[in-house]
Design a protein around this motif. Sequence first.
Motif, short mmCIF file in Angstrom:
data_model
loop_
_atom_site.label_atom_id
_atom_site.label_comp_id
_atom_site.label_asym_id
_atom_site.label_seq_id
_atom_site.Cartn_x
_atom_site.Cartn_y
_atom_site.Cartn_z
N VAL A 64 8.45 46.60 16.59
CA VAL A 64 8.27 47.62 15.44
C VAL A 64 7.28 48.11 15.54
O VAL A 64 6.27 47.56 15.47
N ARG A 65 7.17 49.54 15.47
CA ARG A 65 5.94 50.31 15.32
C ARG A 65 5.97 51.03 14.22
O ARG A 65 6.70 51.73 13.48
N PHE A 93 -2.96 55.60 11.30
CA PHE A 93 -3.14 54.41 12.06
C PHE A 93 -1.79 54.06 12.56
O PHE A 93 -0.75 54.61 12.09
N VAL A 94 -1.90 53.00 13.42
CA VAL A 94 -0.55 52.59 14.16
C VAL A 94 -0.73 50.89 13.94
O VAL A 94 -1.70 50.41 14.34
N ARG A 95 0.51 50.21 13.51
CA ARG A 95 0.64 48.92 13.72
C ARG A 95 1.95 48.54 14.24
O ARG A 95 2.97 49.35 14.33
N LEU A 96 1.99 47.38 15.03
CA LEU A 96 2.80 46.83 15.86
C LEU A 96 3.29 45.52 15.35
O LEU A 96 2.38 44.68 15.17
N TYR A 97 4.54 45.22 15.34
CA TYR A 97 5.14 44.08 15.02
C TYR A 97 6.19 43.59 16.17
O TYR A 97 6.80 44.19 16.37
N ILE A 120 -0.29 42.98 18.48
CA ILE A 120 0.71 43.14 17.98
C ILE A 120 0.82 41.91 16.75
O ILE A 120 0.48 40.80 17.05
N GLU A 121 1.20 42.35 15.71
CA GLU A 121 1.24 41.12 14.54
C GLU A 121 2.56 40.72 14.62
O GLU A 121 3.45 41.06 15.02
#
Length: 190
Positions: A64-65, A93-97, A120-121
């Motif tokens: 998931v981004r 910003f971008v976060r990946l899960y 990747i969180e």
Amino acid sequence: MPPATPPEFSRRVRVDDLPPSGRAIAAEANEGERKALARRLGLAGLARLELEGEVDAIRGGAVVRLQARLVADVTQTCVVTLVPLERRIDADFVRLYAVDASAGAKPDEEVFFDEEEEDIEPLFGNQIDAGEAAAEQLALELDPYPRAPGAELPPAADAVADGEAGEEEGATPFAGLAAIAEGRPRKKRK
């Protein structure tokens, strides 16, 4: 694990039913959330905090981004003069899960990461907290040592900060304290 206490600016987004086009998100912190977040981040004030972006599934749905833009009006305190400093922060910003940090990778497959999307969180349950991600990004964007224009440390403090205190042979930053402890007069700096 998710935090024991809820974050000050929590905006949960469900990710187990994302449409193929993704899900748009937009949020604005209310006064209570801004005050609580300002306390947490050590800010003199937080007049505005807005988040806008999109959550989508990538790598075949395994990751998931969150792609978002953060806009905040913060007040920090000058570390030299203690004058309040107002600043606008505008950051993308971008976060990946993912449930599994190696999501999308097959055994013996070489995986290449984009430098900005490397981390990747962990994904707990079926939601991400876009508000907490914005708060974390805000913390990263803050100036750790804000200074008012023209604010300078006193010359002695600048010399110690620049490592010039030890120019004389045997001189250390604690030489003055040693002299006081021994009852000797302290040497004056030139």
